[in-house]
Design an enzyme around this catalytic site. Structure first.
Site, PDB file in Angstrom:
ATOM      1  CB  CYS A   8      10.995  -0.709   1.298  1.00 48.62           C
ATOM      2  SG  CYS A   8      11.205  -0.038  -0.359  1.00 48.62           S
ATOM      3  CD  GLU A  50      12.574  -5.530  -5.837  1.00 46.60           C
ATOM      4  OE1 GLU A  50      13.230  -5.003  -4.916  1.00 46.60           O
ATOM      5  OE2 GLU A  50      13.095  -5.888  -6.909  1.00 46.60           O
ATOM      6  CG  LEU A  51      11.146  -9.650   0.009  1.00 45.59           C
ATOM      7  CD1 LEU A  51      11.689 -10.977   0.523  1.00 45.59           C
ATOM      8  CD2 LEU A  51       9.643  -9.741  -0.225  1.00 45.59           C
ATOM      9  CD  GLU A  66      10.436  -2.553   6.562  1.00 45.90           C
ATOM     10  OE1 GLU A  66       9.727  -3.567   6.697  1.00 45.90           O
ATOM     11  OE2 GLU A  66      10.675  -2.053   5.459  1.00 45.90           O
ATOM     12  CB  SER A 124       6.453  -7.618   5.062  1.00 48.13           C
ATOM     13  OG  SER A 124       5.542  -8.694   4.928  1.00 48.13           O
ATOM     14  CE  LYS A 138      -3.146  -9.195  -2.295  1.00 51.39           C
ATOM     15  NZ  LYS A 138      -3.697  -7.907  -1.817  1.00 51.39           N
ATOM     16  CD1 TRP A 163      -0.098  -1.509   3.116  1.00 55.39           C
ATOM     17  CD2 TRP A 163       0.615   0.605   3.300  1.00 55.39           C
ATOM     18  NE1 TRP A 163       0.712  -1.432   4.230  1.00 55.39           N
ATOM     19  CE2 TRP A 163       1.156  -0.135   4.366  1.00 55.39           C
ATOM     20  CE3 TRP A 163       0.921   1.967   3.211  1.00 55.39           C
ATOM     21  CZ2 TRP A 163       1.990   0.421   5.340  1.00 55.39           C
ATOM     22  CZ3 TRP A 163       1.753   2.530   4.178  1.00 55.39           C
ATOM     23  CH2 TRP A 163       2.279   1.759   5.225  1.00 55.39           C
TER      24      TRP A 163
HETATM   25  P1  NAD Z   1       2.704  -6.958   3.377  1.00 53.97           P
HETATM   26  O1  NAD Z   1       3.796  -7.942   3.170  1.00 53.97           O
HETATM   27  O2  NAD Z   1       1.899  -7.069   4.609  1.00 53.97           O
HETATM   28  O3  NAD Z   1       1.676  -7.009   2.162  1.00 53.97           O
HETATM   29  C1  NAD Z   1       2.117  -6.863   0.827  1.00 53.97           C
HETATM   30  C2  NAD Z   1       1.041  -7.430  -0.087  1.00 53.97           C
HETATM   31  O4  NAD Z   1       0.939  -8.828   0.146  1.00 53.97           O
HETATM   32  C3  NAD Z   1      -0.347  -6.850   0.155  1.00 53.97           C
HETATM   33  O5  NAD Z   1      -0.997  -6.699  -1.086  1.00 53.97           O
HETATM   34  C4  NAD Z   1      -1.011  -7.930   0.990  1.00 53.97           C
HETATM   35  O6  NAD Z   1      -2.411  -7.932   0.861  1.00 53.97           O
HETATM   36  C5  NAD Z   1      -0.411  -9.176   0.368  1.00 53.97           C
HETATM   37  N1  NAD Z   1      -0.440 -10.390   1.190  1.00 53.97           N
HETATM   38  C6  NAD Z   1      -0.340 -10.500   2.529  1.00 53.97           C
HETATM   39  N2  NAD Z   1      -0.410 -11.802   2.887  1.00 53.97           N
HETATM   40  C7  NAD Z   1      -0.556 -12.525   1.748  1.00 53.97           C
HETATM   41  C8  NAD Z   1      -0.697 -13.912   1.452  1.00 53.97           C
HETATM   42  N3  NAD Z   1      -0.699 -14.834   2.405  1.00 53.97           N
HETATM   43  N4  NAD Z   1      -0.839 -14.287   0.173  1.00 53.97           N
HETATM   44  C9  NAD Z   1      -0.837 -13.371  -0.807  1.00 53.97           C
HETATM   45  N5  NAD Z   1      -0.722 -12.043  -0.602  1.00 53.97           N
HETATM   46  C10 NAD Z   1      -0.568 -11.617   0.666  1.00 53.97           C
HETATM   47  O7  NAD Z   1       3.390  -5.515   3.251  1.00 53.97           O
HETATM   48  P2  NAD Z   1       2.696  -4.088   3.371  1.00 53.97           P
HETATM   49  O8  NAD Z   1       2.373  -3.819   4.791  1.00 53.97           O
HETATM   50  O9  NAD Z   1       1.629  -3.929   2.358  1.00 53.97           O
HETATM   51  O10 NAD Z   1       3.907  -3.145   2.902  1.00 53.97           O
HETATM   52  C11 NAD Z   1       4.967  -2.808   3.725  1.00 53.97           C
HETATM   53  C12 NAD Z   1       6.150  -3.726   3.485  1.00 53.97           C
HETATM   54  O11 NAD Z   1       6.506  -3.699   2.106  1.00 53.97           O
HETATM   55  C13 NAD Z   1       7.401  -3.271   4.216  1.00 53.97           C
HETATM   56  O12 NAD Z   1       8.061  -4.399   4.747  1.00 53.97           O
HETATM   57  C14 NAD Z   1       8.242  -2.622   3.118  1.00 53.97           C
HETATM   58  O13 NAD Z   1       9.623  -2.603   3.382  1.00 53.97           O
HETATM   59  C15 NAD Z   1       7.913  -3.484   1.967  1.00 53.97           C
HETATM   60  N6  NAD Z   1       8.211  -2.801   0.710  1.00 53.97           N
HETATM   61  C16 NAD Z   1       9.288  -3.198  -0.011  1.00 53.97           C
HETATM   62  C17 NAD Z   1       9.620  -2.533  -1.174  1.00 53.97           C
HETATM   63  C18 NAD Z   1      10.812  -2.929  -1.995  1.00 53.97           C
HETATM   64  O14 NAD Z   1      10.878  -2.509  -3.145  1.00 53.97           O
HETATM   65  N7  NAD Z   1      11.736  -3.709  -1.482  1.00 53.97           N
HETATM   66  C19 NAD Z   1       8.830  -1.462  -1.615  1.00 53.97           C
HETATM   67  C20 NAD Z   1       7.718  -1.096  -0.862  1.00 53.97           C
HETATM   68  C21 NAD Z   1       7.420  -1.774   0.306  1.00 53.97           C
END
Ligand code: NAD
Length: 475
Positions: free
Chosen positions: A282, A248-249, A379, A227, A172, A148
């Site tokens: 991130c 990309e985590l 984080e 994440s 998604k 998001w």
């Molecule tokens: P998140 O991992 O909670 O969710 C990311 C996406 O995965 C969302 O769309 C969520 O609905 C989906 N998701 C969650 N559980 C799932 C499952 N079991 N199966 C399929 N999809 C699932 O992360 P967030 O809170 O949306 O974003 C913040 C995180 O993203 C932070 O850790 C940040 O560092 C990371 N991030 C990384 C980068 C990068 O380029 N490395 C860029 C932006 C954000």
């Protein structure tokens, strides 16, 4: 406002019982209800992507390239509208949202240029018995899951190279901020992306949605941003069908300031690295290591800059720090801050959540932080800068690298040789040397260690969405 899902070029509501309530994080009020799909809609979207893929892959690279260029143009033409949507559902200051739209659109312009330059090779084998020909066809159907924090850019960073290479996709969008993604989908269709090439299916049940997508026979790749915790779960699931992945985590960026640095520039860079997009990035500086002689002055200047930020709705032009995405984010930030304070740190400025309505946290600088405190290991994803002082460079680098993450680091020094030496020793996919921002569609974005697999942007980005085929030839 588009609130339906997109499958095979048609906007639909999906199952009536499933709706996603999108909140304005600045007020906590509902702003829209978005259609949500389940496994059936995920599978239908994969069917549509599979049906559209051969024709899209066979279109001349120039044809795909020009559609990508039109995508860039149309996103920029709708910059104001998209920025409003981003600020509405994410909360970030509108100037940051405008910047995000330009960044998001630029992936289409950059990849329009890359699309006509996907080159293979031809050479003679060392034994002289054959020619070695390599070529790079598209992977096929790609599933994309995005976070998001950049409602537009995290999607376009994947979509543009995937489409350029000839793939079709099922996205998604994030549950917290799906409205921007849906509007981007509408605009891409207007720019000429054919039906079925891009499918967008929000969901309230990401696990079952993902299972259906992974089990679909046509799906060959998963590109995920989010994440590390969720990335690990998805990687395990992708192993069942040996799917290609890009991950990309999460990050835990060290921000290093040597005593010889231009402190004014270092504080300006620190504010960019820490506070852009309301500190929910991130790449956010998560731990500050400041060389002892400069420590007190850096903390004082950083606290002055953080303390003078205006917190509030991203639509207020004076606001420089918007709300956090939800109440859970505020609770988590406060847990880390109070933990650091209980461990001996002091809040030089800020240090508390701000009462509602909306989900706000004070811009905070913590001095005297225990280098082993959870706030330096997790984080933060919020407007908090923990500062640790150092005297020994080797020990500081060891501490900076003492994390499972390796997305990005920052180094400030006037000594270029030292800056490059320390940059090379930081275990991260990206380093900002005397810079607080590194993101650029023309540069390879991605992490080492548990911050990810693969790269987005640059030339590498488009090849992630390609296979390599080798033809051994005789003539
Ligand atoms: P998140 O991992 O909670 O969710 C990311 C996406 O995965 C969302 O769309 C969520 O609905 C989906 N998701 C969650 N559980 C799932 C499952 N079991 N199966 C399929 N999809 C699932 O992360 P967030 O809170 O949306 O974003 C913040 C995180 O993203 C932070 O850790 C940040 O560092 C990371 N991030 C990384 C980068 C990068 O380029 N490395 C860029 C932006 C954000």
């Amino acid at each position: 406002m588009q609130t339906q899902m997109l499958i095979d070029g048609r906007w639909t509501d999906g199952p009536d019982s499933e709706r996603i309530e999108v909140l304005d994080p600045a007020t906590g009020d509902g702003i829209a209800e978005v259609a949500a799909g389940g496994p059936a809609e995920a599978a239908a979207a994969c069917d549509a992507a599979a049906a559209a893929q051969p024709a899209w892959a066979e279109a001349a690279p120039r044809v795909r390239s020009e559609i990508l260029r039109d995508c860039h143009r149309i996103l920029m033409e709708h910059s104001d509208e998209l920025a409003d949507l981003i600020t509405l559902e994410h909360g970030k200051p509108r100037a940051d949202a405008v910047g995000e739209v330009a960044y998001a659109a630029e992936f289409f312009r950059w990849n329009a240029e890359e699309t006509v330059r996907i080159h293979g090779t031809i050479g003679t084998a060392p034994g002289g018995d054959k020619r070695i020909i390599t070529r790079h066809p598209p992977v096929g159907v790609v599933v994309m899951i995005t976070p998001w924090n950049f409602p537009a850019a995290m999607i376009t960073r994947k979509l543009a190279p995937a489409l350029g290479a000839g793939n079709t996709v099922v996205v998604k969008p994030p549950r917290e901020a799906p409205l921007t993604a849906l509007r981007v989908g509408e605009l891409l269709a207007e720019a000429g992306v054919p039906p079925g090439v891009v499918n967008l299916v929000p969901t309230t049940a990401s696990g079952p949605w993902f299972d259906a997508a992974v089990d679909h026979r046509a799906v060959r790749m998963v590109s995920f941003t989010g994440s590390t915790e969720v990335g690990r779960v998805l990687l395990r699931r992708c192993a069942d069908r040996v799917l290609k992945t890009v991950m990309e985590l999460g990050g835990n960026a060290p921000f290093v300031v040597f005593a010889d640095a231009d402190l004014e520039a270092a504080v300006t860079g620190a504010m960019v690295a820490k506070m852009r997009h309301s500190a929910e990035t991130c790449t956010a500086a998560n731990r500050f290591f400041v060389e002892e002689p400069a420590h007190d002055e850096f903390v004082e200047r950083l606290a002055a800059a953080m303390g003078s930020m205006k917190v509030g709705s991203g639509f207020d032009p004076d606001v420089t720090c918007g709300p956090m995405i939800n109440p859970a984010a505020v609770t988590n930030i406060d847990r880390l801050v109070q933990g650091a304070i209980n461990g001996g740190a002091s809040a030089v400025t800020g240090g508390s959540a701000i009462g509602g309505p909306g989900f706000f946290y004070e811009p905070t600088v913590l001095g005297g932080v225990d280098p082993a405190a959870p706030i330096t290991r997790e984080e933060i994803f919020g407007p908090v800068a923990p500062v640790v002082s150092f005297t020994d460079t080797d020990a500081m680098i060891a501490a900076a690298n003492d994390t499972e993450m390796g997305l990005i680091g920052y180094v400030y020094t006037e000594d270029l040789a030292r800056g490059l030496n320390v940059s090379e020793r930081i275990e991260a996919g990206m380093v900002g040397l005397n810079r607080g921002a590194v993101s650029d569609p023309a540069a390879p974005f991605g992490g080492m260690k548990q911050s990810g697999l693969g790269r987005e942007g640059a030339s590498e980005g488009i090849y992630e969405f390609c296979e390599t085929q080798y033809i051994a030839a005789d003539w």
